[in-house]
Design a protein around this motif. Sequence first.
Motif, short mmCIF file in Angstrom:
data_model
loop_
_atom_site.label_atom_id
_atom_site.label_comp_id
_atom_site.label_asym_id
_atom_site.label_seq_id
_atom_site.Cartn_x
_atom_site.Cartn_y
_atom_site.Cartn_z
N ALA A 88 2.88 10.40 -10.98
CA ALA A 88 1.81 11.19 -11.90
C ALA A 88 0.63 11.60 -13.32
O ALA A 88 0.36 10.94 -13.84
N VAL A 89 1.62 13.05 -13.32
CA VAL A 89 1.34 13.98 -14.28
C VAL A 89 2.21 12.54 -15.73
O VAL A 89 1.47 12.33 -17.09
N LYS A 90 3.13 12.52 -15.75
CA LYS A 90 3.66 11.65 -16.37
C LYS A 90 3.20 10.14 -17.25
O LYS A 90 2.61 10.09 -18.10
N ARG A 91 2.75 9.50 -16.40
CA ARG A 91 1.78 8.66 -16.57
C ARG A 91 0.93 8.42 -16.67
O ARG A 91 -0.02 8.02 -18.20
N GLU A 92 -0.05 10.36 -16.62
CA GLU A 92 -1.18 10.40 -17.00
C GLU A 92 -1.33 10.83 -18.71
O GLU A 92 -2.61 10.31 -19.62
N ARG A 93 -0.42 11.53 -18.82
CA ARG A 93 -0.16 11.84 -20.34
C ARG A 93 0.55 10.86 -20.90
O ARG A 93 -0.21 10.71 -22.37
N GLU A 94 0.26 9.50 -20.89
CA GLU A 94 0.32 8.21 -21.39
C GLU A 94 -1.07 7.76 -22.19
O GLU A 94 -1.17 7.46 -22.99
N LEU B 205 0.79 -0.82 -0.40
CA LEU B 205 0.18 0.28 0.03
C LEU B 205 1.05 1.61 -0.02
O LEU B 205 1.89 1.29 0.38
N GLY B 206 0.23 2.25 -0.24
CA GLY B 206 0.85 3.91 -0.16
C GLY B 206 -0.07 4.91 -1.06
O GLY B 206 -0.67 4.34 -1.71
N LYS B 207 0.58 6.49 -1.05
CA LYS B 207 -0.06 7.22 -2.17
C LYS B 207 0.30 6.27 -3.77
O LYS B 207 0.98 5.70 -3.80
N SER B 208 -0.67 6.99 -4.06
CA SER B 208 -0.84 7.28 -5.54
C SER B 208 0.66 7.63 -6.58
O SER B 208 1.23 8.18 -6.04
#
Length: 194
Positions: A135-141, A8-11
């Motif tokens: 998070a931003v990098k993953r969303e851009r993909e 577990l952990g944050k996004s």
Amino acid sequence: MSRIFFVLGKSCSGKDTIFRYLKEKKELNLKTVVGYTTRPMRVGEENGKEYFFVDRDELEKLKIEGKIIECRDYDTVYGIWSYFTVDDGQINLGKDNYLYIGTLQSYMEMTKYYGNDVVVPLYIEVETGERLSRAVKREREQSNPKYTELCRRFIADEEDFKEENIRKAGINKRYINGDLDKCISEIVETIRKI
């Protein structure tokens, strides 16, 4: 005694990457438990691999049957998305050790259901700015980036993983994911000791 090692952990703390590594490390001999969700599949996901992707009707049916161990509902900008764990026969505590991934809330519910002596937390931490960048990098993909939802999740994590909540969950050990290899080595050593 069988154990459920709970990642577990944050996004964007790297928990999915760490989970995949532990799952593939054959010498650990950990069986994975696949959770359920009503959210749409992301690019590259497969039903039954990352999650079982079901609709709200199936969730309600499982609730009526008394098979829900824990359920978290998120009011997203795209509607309510539920993530949940089902007592569907995936876990046989007399036989194997398991690997699961979830949130702090789901960890607490799993410990209520199976017991503190069975569920072992593997809490992953990453510096906040690094998490946001990931998070931003993953969303851009993604083919259809959902930046508003990314922001909602990020802010919700700050509330969900407050220090008082971590203490209340009884989590004492943290695995810092600044160096992925070092973090994984620490976790593997913990699993081997137990």
